[in-house]
Write a protein that holds these residues in place. Structure first.
Motif, PDB file in Angstrom:
ATOM      1  N   UNK A 109       0.843  -1.192   0.000  1.00  0.00           N
ATOM      2  CA  UNK A 109       0.000   0.000   0.000  1.00  0.00           C
ATOM      3  C   UNK A 109       0.879   1.243   0.000  1.00  0.00           C
ATOM      4  N   UNK A 110       0.736   2.047  -1.022  1.00  0.00           N
ATOM      5  CA  UNK A 110       1.470   3.314  -1.128  1.00  0.00           C
ATOM      6  C   UNK A 110       0.521   4.450  -0.738  1.00  0.00           C
ATOM      7  N   UNK A 111       0.947   5.272   0.220  1.00  0.00           N
ATOM      8  CA  UNK A 111       0.120   6.362   0.740  1.00  0.00           C
ATOM      9  C   UNK A 111       0.569   7.696   0.142  1.00  0.00           C
ATOM     10  N   UNK A 112      -0.398   8.528  -0.208  1.00  0.00           N
ATOM     11  CA  UNK A 112      -0.112   9.836  -0.789  1.00  0.00           C
ATOM     12  C   UNK A 112       0.685  10.699   0.184  1.00  0.00           C
ATOM     13  N   UNK A 113       1.797  11.249  -0.299  1.00  0.00           N
ATOM     14  CA  UNK A 113       2.633  12.132   0.516  1.00  0.00           C
ATOM     15  C   UNK A 113       2.089  13.556   0.483  1.00  0.00           C
ATOM     16  N   UNK A 114       2.194  14.238   1.591  1.00  0.00           N
ATOM     17  CA  UNK A 114       1.768  15.639   1.666  1.00  0.00           C
ATOM     18  C   UNK A 114       2.839  16.505   1.019  1.00  0.00           C
ATOM     19  N   UNK A 115       2.496  17.308  -0.004  1.00  0.00           N
ATOM     20  CA  UNK A 115       3.504  18.161  -0.646  1.00  0.00           C
ATOM     21  C   UNK A 115       3.949  19.288   0.281  1.00  0.00           C
ATOM     22  N   UNK A 116       5.104  19.847  -0.012  1.00  0.00           N
ATOM     23  CA  UNK A 116       5.627  20.946   0.810  1.00  0.00           C
ATOM     24  C   UNK A 116       4.678  22.139   0.803  1.00  0.00           C
ATOM     25  N   UNK A 117       4.102  22.400  -0.357  1.00  0.00           N
ATOM     26  CA  UNK A 117       3.133  23.491  -0.479  1.00  0.00           C
ATOM     27  C   UNK A 117       1.812  22.897  -0.929  1.00  0.00           C
ATOM     28  N   UNK A 118       0.807  22.984  -0.086  1.00  0.00           N
ATOM     29  CA  UNK A 118      -0.492  22.406  -0.422  1.00  0.00           C
ATOM     30  C   UNK A 118      -1.159  23.203  -1.539  1.00  0.00           C
ATOM     31  N   UNK A 119      -1.956  22.540  -2.341  1.00  0.00           N
ATOM     32  CA  UNK A 119      -2.662  23.195  -3.434  1.00  0.00           C
ATOM     33  C   UNK A 119      -3.976  22.456  -3.679  1.00  0.00           C
ATOM     34  N   UNK A 120      -4.827  23.074  -4.493  1.00  0.00           N
ATOM     35  CA  UNK A 120      -6.163  22.516  -4.715  1.00  0.00           C
ATOM     36  C   UNK A 120      -6.103  21.123  -5.349  1.00  0.00           C
ATOM     37  N   UNK A 121      -5.112  20.904  -6.204  1.00  0.00           N
ATOM     38  CA  UNK A 121      -5.005  19.600  -6.859  1.00  0.00           C
ATOM     39  C   UNK A 121      -4.738  18.505  -5.834  1.00  0.00           C
ATOM     40  N   UNK A 122      -3.901  18.807  -4.852  1.00  0.00           N
ATOM     41  CA  UNK A 122      -3.622  17.811  -3.809  1.00  0.00           C
ATOM     42  C   UNK A 122      -4.904  17.448  -3.064  1.00  0.00           C
ATOM     43  N   UNK A 123      -5.709  18.439  -2.771  1.00  0.00           N
ATOM     44  CA  UNK A 123      -6.970  18.176  -2.083  1.00  0.00           C
ATOM     45  C   UNK A 123      -7.878  17.287  -2.934  1.00  0.00           C
ATOM     46  N   UNK A 124      -7.873  17.520  -4.249  1.00  0.00           N
ATOM     47  CA  UNK A 124      -8.696  16.716  -5.145  1.00  0.00           C
ATOM     48  C   UNK A 124      -8.198  15.273  -5.198  1.00  0.00           C
ATOM     49  N   UNK A 125      -6.876  15.093  -5.320  1.00  0.00           N
ATOM     50  CA  UNK A 125      -6.308  13.747  -5.393  1.00  0.00           C
ATOM     51  C   UNK A 125      -6.505  13.009  -4.079  1.00  0.00           C
ATOM     52  N   UNK A 126      -6.459  13.743  -2.969  1.00  0.00           N
ATOM     53  CA  UNK A 126      -6.689  13.131  -1.664  1.00  0.00           C
ATOM     54  C   UNK A 126      -8.052  12.453  -1.615  1.00  0.00           C
ATOM     55  N   UNK A 127      -9.026  13.065  -2.264  1.00  0.00           N
ATOM     56  CA  UNK A 127     -10.373  12.490  -2.282  1.00  0.00           C
ATOM     57  C   UNK A 127     -10.491  11.338  -3.272  1.00  0.00           C
ATOM     58  N   UNK A 128      -9.837  11.485  -4.429  1.00  0.00           N
ATOM     59  CA  UNK A 128      -9.990  10.480  -5.482  1.00  0.00           C
ATOM     60  C   UNK A 128      -9.055   9.288  -5.332  1.00  0.00           C
TER      61      UNK A 128
END
Length: 267
Positions: free
Chosen positions: A120-139
């Motif tokens: 299981x590979x878990x999504x890493x939190x980027x250094x600078x958060x952005x809207x795309x990260x929030x979208x990928x977190x959900x999908x």
């Protein structure tokens, strides 16, 4: 003659008065400047070091220039792996022979490949958060990747005495062998979604009939509609599918064999 000239002048003036007034043609509005951004997101999993067991017995010290014959009749060893093992032995100063007249025999007992539980590979939190990260977190907050386990075991036997002087075994999984996260690239760009409608409107409003109508009832050209479009993720690093991790097997065996042979103590 004078009457004829007056008649022509009046007729021309009358004709002009009958020509309907037309609004000017509409121009295609300039397109807005569209932005394009590329984001990279990564996924990580727990990694383990290669599991290594190496035991060397002191009865027969192994010395440089001792000859070694490789025997791998119990496993399916490729020529590439055999060459890799030969080079590793030569680094220790040992001589590779193919005849029975050798000081030692290196038996390759195991070259296994088995699929283990998915990683299981878990999504890493980027250094600078952005809207795309929030979208990928959900999908796609995580990925399940195939996981292959490679194992190698070998034994070194002193020919004259038939004594086993060294034996070793090692194994590693594909995720740990790679040692890198999965990396995906996303493209976020702005696109005009109604360009065809805008052009069609202008063409229809530039006909003579429409220009006549617009002389008394001006119209407004529709504004361009710009939407953000996010591409499907493109994997740029890391093996995940069964085919991808299987392609690592040869390199995994090579690394494990080299690690084991490096454990041999040569005087």
């Amino acid at each position: 003659m004078r009457f004829l000239l007056i008649f022509i002048t009046l007729a021309f003036s009358f004709g002009c008065s009958l020509t309907p007034e037309m609004a000017p043609k509409l121009n295609v509005p300039p397109k807005p400047i569209l932005s394009k951004e590329i984001y990279q997101l990564s996924y990580s999993t727990e990694l383990d070091s290669a599991r290594i067991k190496s035991v060397q017995l002191p009865a027969h010290p192994i010395e440089k220039t001792n000859s070694v014959r490789i025997v791998a009749d119990k496993v399916a060893m490729t020529d590439t792996l055999k060459s890799h093992i030969e080079r590793a032995l030569k680094k220790h100063g040992l001589k590779i022979v193919t005849t029975k007249k050798a000081d030692y025999i290196l038996n390759i007992h195991q070259l296994d490949l088995t699929f283990g539980p998915n990683k299981t590979y878990i999504l890493n939190v980027p250094k600078t958060s952005h809207a795309l990260y929030q979208l990928v977190t959900q999908k796609a907050p995580s990925y399940q990747c195939s996981n292959i386990i490679a194992s190698v075991s070998m034994r070194l036997t002193h020919i004259a005495s038939s004594d086993v002087v060294w034996f070793a075994k090692s194994s590693i999984d594909s995720a740990s062998f790679q040692g890198i996260p999965l990396q995906f690239s996303y493209t976020k760009e702005q696109k005009i979604t109604n360009e065809h409608e805008v052009l069609s409107f202008i063409v229809s409003q530039n006909t003579e009939q429409a220009r006549i109508a617009r002389a008394d009832a001006p119209v407004e050209v529709p504004k361009y509609v710009v939407d953000d479009v996010i591409s499907e993720p493109q994997k740029v690093a890391g093996a995940c599918s069964e085919t991808e991790v299987s392609a690592l097997s040869s390199a995994m065996h090579q690394q494990l064999a080299a690690v084991l042979i490096d454990k041999i103590n040569v005087l």
